[in-house]
Design a protein around this motif. Structure first.
Motif, PDB file in Angstrom:
ATOM      1  N   MET A 181       0.833  -1.209   0.000  1.00 47.79           N
ATOM      2  CA  MET A 181       0.000   0.000   0.000  1.00 47.79           C
ATOM      3  C   MET A 181       0.868   1.260   0.000  1.00 47.79           C
ATOM      4  N   PHE A 182       2.002   1.193   0.694  1.00 48.23           N
ATOM      5  CA  PHE A 182       2.941   2.322   0.682  1.00 48.23           C
ATOM      6  C   PHE A 182       3.453   2.563  -0.730  1.00 48.23           C
ATOM      7  N   LEU A 183       3.876   1.494  -1.411  1.00 49.47           N
ATOM      8  CA  LEU A 183       4.426   1.630  -2.757  1.00 49.47           C
ATOM      9  C   LEU A 183       3.353   1.955  -3.785  1.00 49.47           C
ATOM     10  N   ARG A 184       2.097   1.703  -3.457  1.00 51.83           N
ATOM     11  CA  ARG A 184       0.985   2.130  -4.319  1.00 51.83           C
ATOM     12  C   ARG A 184       0.723   3.623  -4.176  1.00 51.83           C
ATOM     13  N   ALA A 185       1.043   4.185  -3.014  1.00 54.62           N
ATOM     14  CA  ALA A 185       0.739   5.592  -2.747  1.00 54.62           C
ATOM     15  C   ALA A 185       1.891   6.535  -3.085  1.00 54.62           C
ATOM     16  N   PHE A 186       3.137   6.030  -2.996  1.00 52.45           N
ATOM     17  CA  PHE A 186       4.305   6.912  -3.143  1.00 52.45           C
ATOM     18  C   PHE A 186       5.293   6.328  -4.153  1.00 52.45           C
ATOM     19  N   PRO A 187       6.122   7.188  -4.757  1.00 52.92           N
ATOM     20  CA  PRO A 187       7.139   6.683  -5.690  1.00 52.92           C
ATOM     21  C   PRO A 187       8.097   5.723  -4.997  1.00 52.92           C
ATOM     22  N   ALA A 188       8.492   4.668  -5.727  1.00 59.77           N
ATOM     23  CA  ALA A 188       9.399   3.677  -5.154  1.00 59.77           C
ATOM     24  C   ALA A 188      10.831   4.190  -5.073  1.00 59.77           C
ATOM     25  N   LEU A 189      11.123   5.270  -5.760  1.00 68.29           N
ATOM     26  CA  LEU A 189      12.431   5.908  -5.695  1.00 68.29           C
ATOM     27  C   LEU A 189      12.261   7.339  -5.211  1.00 68.29           C
ATOM     28  N   PRO A 190      13.259   7.889  -4.519  1.00 68.57           N
ATOM     29  CA  PRO A 190      13.178   9.281  -4.042  1.00 68.57           C
ATOM     30  C   PRO A 190      13.266  10.256  -5.208  1.00 68.57           C
ATOM     31  N   LEU A 191      12.125  10.692  -5.678  1.00 70.11           N
ATOM     32  CA  LEU A 191      12.002  11.499  -6.895  1.00 70.11           C
ATOM     33  C   LEU A 191      12.806  12.785  -6.841  1.00 70.11           C
ATOM     34  N   ALA A 192      12.820  13.436  -5.684  1.00 72.63           N
ATOM     35  CA  ALA A 192      13.463  14.748  -5.558  1.00 72.63           C
ATOM     36  C   ALA A 192      14.958  14.661  -5.258  1.00 72.63           C
ATOM     37  N   ASP A 193      15.477  13.443  -5.113  1.00 66.71           N
ATOM     38  CA  ASP A 193      16.893  13.267  -4.810  1.00 66.71           C
ATOM     39  C   ASP A 193      17.691  13.270  -6.109  1.00 66.71           C
ATOM     40  N   LEU A 194      18.395  14.344  -6.384  1.00 68.16           N
ATOM     41  CA  LEU A 194      19.118  14.492  -7.649  1.00 68.16           C
ATOM     42  C   LEU A 194      20.271  13.507  -7.778  1.00 68.16           C
ATOM     43  N   THR A 195      20.745  12.960  -6.665  1.00 64.88           N
ATOM     44  CA  THR A 195      21.928  12.084  -6.725  1.00 64.88           C
ATOM     45  C   THR A 195      21.613  10.719  -7.324  1.00 64.88           C
ATOM     46  N   ILE A 196      20.335  10.304  -7.389  1.00 63.11           N
ATOM     47  CA  ILE A 196      20.033   8.961  -7.880  1.00 63.11           C
ATOM     48  C   ILE A 196      20.073   8.886  -9.392  1.00 63.11           C
ATOM     49  N   TYR A 197      20.147  10.030 -10.082  1.00 59.86           N
ATOM     50  CA  TYR A 197      20.114  10.009 -11.535  1.00 59.86           C
ATOM     51  C   TYR A 197      21.494   9.886 -12.167  1.00 59.86           C
ATOM     52  N   GLY A 198      22.542  10.010 -11.382  1.00 60.18           N
ATOM     53  CA  GLY A 198      23.887   9.942 -11.939  1.00 60.18           C
ATOM     54  C   GLY A 198      24.231   8.543 -12.420  1.00 60.18           C
ATOM     55  N   GLY A 199      24.693   8.434 -13.618  1.00 63.01           N
ATOM     56  CA  GLY A 199      25.138   7.151 -14.154  1.00 63.01           C
ATOM     57  C   GLY A 199      24.030   6.185 -14.485  1.00 63.01           C
ATOM     58  N   VAL A 200      22.774   6.695 -14.581  1.00 67.06           N
ATOM     59  CA  VAL A 200      21.661   5.809 -14.906  1.00 67.06           C
ATOM     60  C   VAL A 200      21.553   5.678 -16.414  1.00 67.06           C
ATOM     61  N   HIS A 201      21.396   4.458 -16.888  1.00 67.32           N
ATOM     62  CA  HIS A 201      21.214   4.212 -18.313  1.00 67.32           C
ATOM     63  C   HIS A 201      19.726   4.083 -18.605  1.00 67.32           C
ATOM     64  N   GLN A 202      19.335   4.591 -19.756  1.00 63.07           N
ATOM     65  CA  GLN A 202      17.916   4.551 -20.111  1.00 63.07           C
ATOM     66  C   GLN A 202      17.455   3.120 -20.268  1.00 63.07           C
ATOM     67  N   PRO A 203      16.368   2.749 -19.585  1.00 63.12           N
ATOM     68  CA  PRO A 203      15.888   1.376 -19.695  1.00 63.12           C
ATOM     69  C   PRO A 203      15.347   1.075 -21.086  1.00 63.12           C
TER      70      PRO A 203
END
Length: 428
Positions: free
Chosen positions: A400-422
């Motif tokens: 229910m938590f994951l249904r209500a909120f994003p599974a990743l911290p959307l506002a955390d800019l550090t999670i986007y570094g080095g991510v490859h497009q799926p």
């Protein structure tokens, strides 16, 4: 890919609805567990019922708290390596309200387990400290404080993401999310405010966790063996709780990674790091357990040694002790040796599940021998059903938590570094 493209992928990963069969199955587990609790508590098996209830309460409540504590540790240490799994760790906090309700049920029906109601305590000081009403009141307050600080942490962590999604029109907020983003002042202001508040709340939560969870260990576990005491018990208890909490986080991460399509964000590198932590905590669990055993054996005080002899050398408990050592130390330590096992999802998933079973049996071994004095082992269908009810409630709360909120911290800019497009990712 731009940041907006990443944000859209994360929002798209939120399930539109939970799988009906899964929800029904978990609801059946909960309902059957409740029926087993009611039938067992009102019949001749009341002692067995409440002792397995206490075991499960401590395990699942501890996991619910451990996820938030792990997220707080990441914030204090600036652990950017685990940024993509931080929200998945926070999802365990959804169980905390259920945990508190479970404790209130224990206060109503489980008082017969407490030492002040089972036998005279001898010393006036001990009798005053372990008086059932005083014990339950202070533990209720300890749980309330831990849950309250955890929810303050979650509020400021989630507010950034929910507000950002609403600000950019990704998702219309529901009632809970509208409350979360009341008086929203823009993502830049809110991000700085959240960072400042979480920097204060995180260390406070860690201190309270170590102190108050030790109190729960002394009150609800160690006091059941009235003549036994150990200064190391609190440390061993809350560190083992962190260990099983990390195992639960690993399982949640692996399941969410596969079914929500998060492979590009939760990479094999993160799984490797989680595996290394589990490996280290397995070794630390063995160290604490052996240290505990060694000090008591060397001291050779009858009040202390009797506790270990009953659990480690007498039937039927000695067999459970061997399983606990195997599941909590030998299997994870040997299974996670080397680099490759830590990077294989099925290996990490299997070992994490074994750790959870091992810690569940460890809590059972700490509690049951103090209460159960028959020759047989109190493990049967009753224990399985009540454990299944707790597991179902925990899993459903996380879903229910994951249904209500994003599974990743959307506002955390550090999670986007080095991510490859799926593959098949939408073009921003």
């Amino acid at each position: 890919m731009s940041q907006h493209g990443h944000e859209q992928i994360i929002i798209a990963a939120i399930p539109a609805r939970l799988p009906r069969r899964l929800v029904v199955s978990l609801s059946v587990f909960i309902a059957v567990g409740l029926m087993a609790l009611i039938v067992g508590a009102s019949g001749e098996q009341a002692l067995r019922t409440w002792q397995i209830f206490l075991v499960n309460f401590l395990v699942w409540s501890g996991i619910g708290l451990a996820g938030v504590v792990f997220a707080a540790i990441l914030h204090v240490t600036d652990g950017r390596w685990a940024g993509p799994i931080r929200r998945l760790a926070e999802s365990t906090g959804a169980f905390l309200p259920i945990s508190y309700v479970a404790f209130l049920l224990f206060c109503i029906g489980g008082q017969a387990l407490l030492p002040g109601t089972r036998q005279p305590l001898g010393s006036p000081d001990k009798a005053a400290w372990l008086a059932p009403r005083f014990l339950l009141w202070r533990d209720a307050m300890a749980l309330l404080v831990l849950a309250g600080v955890s929810w303050v942490f979650l509020y400021h962590s989630l507010r950034q993401d929910v507000g950002l999604a609403a600000e950019r029109g990704y998702r219309r907020p529901g009632k809970i999310n509208q409350w979360l983003i009341a008086n929203w002042k823009g993502i830049d202001v809110e991000r700085a405010r959240a960072r400042r508040i979480l920097s204060l709340v995180s260390p406070l939560l860690l201190i309270l966790y170590a102190y108050l969870f030790s109190l729960l260990a002394y009150d609800l576990v160690m006091s059941l063996a009235v003549d036994w005491y150990s200064n190391l018990f609190g440390l061993q208890f809350f560190m083992t709780n962190l260990y099983v909490g990390l195992a639960a986080i690993a399982i949640i991460t692996l399941v969410a990674r596969r079914h929500l399509g998060l492979e590009a964000y939760v990479t094999v590198a993160q799984l490797h790091d989680v595996g290394k932590l589990l490996f280290a905590l397995a070794a630390f669990w063995a160290y604490l357990t052996f240290t505990h055993y060694l000090v008591i054996w060397y001291g050779n005080v009858p009040e202390e040694t009797a506790y270990l002899i009953r659990r480690a050398h007498e039937a039927p408990w000695s067999f459970v002790a061997l399983i606990v050592v195997a599941f909590c130390f030998l299997v994870p330590f040997i299974g996670l040796l080397g680099r490759e096992p830590k990077r294989r999802p099925w290996v990490l998933l299997s070992i994490s599940a074994i750790i959870m079973i091992g810690v569940l049996l460890e809590r059972f071994l700490l509690i049951a021998p103090s209460l159960w004095h028959e020759r047989d082992l109190p493990l049967g269908i009753l224990e399985v059903l009540i454990t299944g009810g707790f597991a179902g409630a925990f899993a459903l709360s996380v879903l229910m938590f994951l249904r209500a909120f994003p599974a990743l911290p959307l506002a955390d800019l550090t999670i986007y570094g080095g991510v490859h497009q799926p593959v098949n990712a939408p073009t921003p």
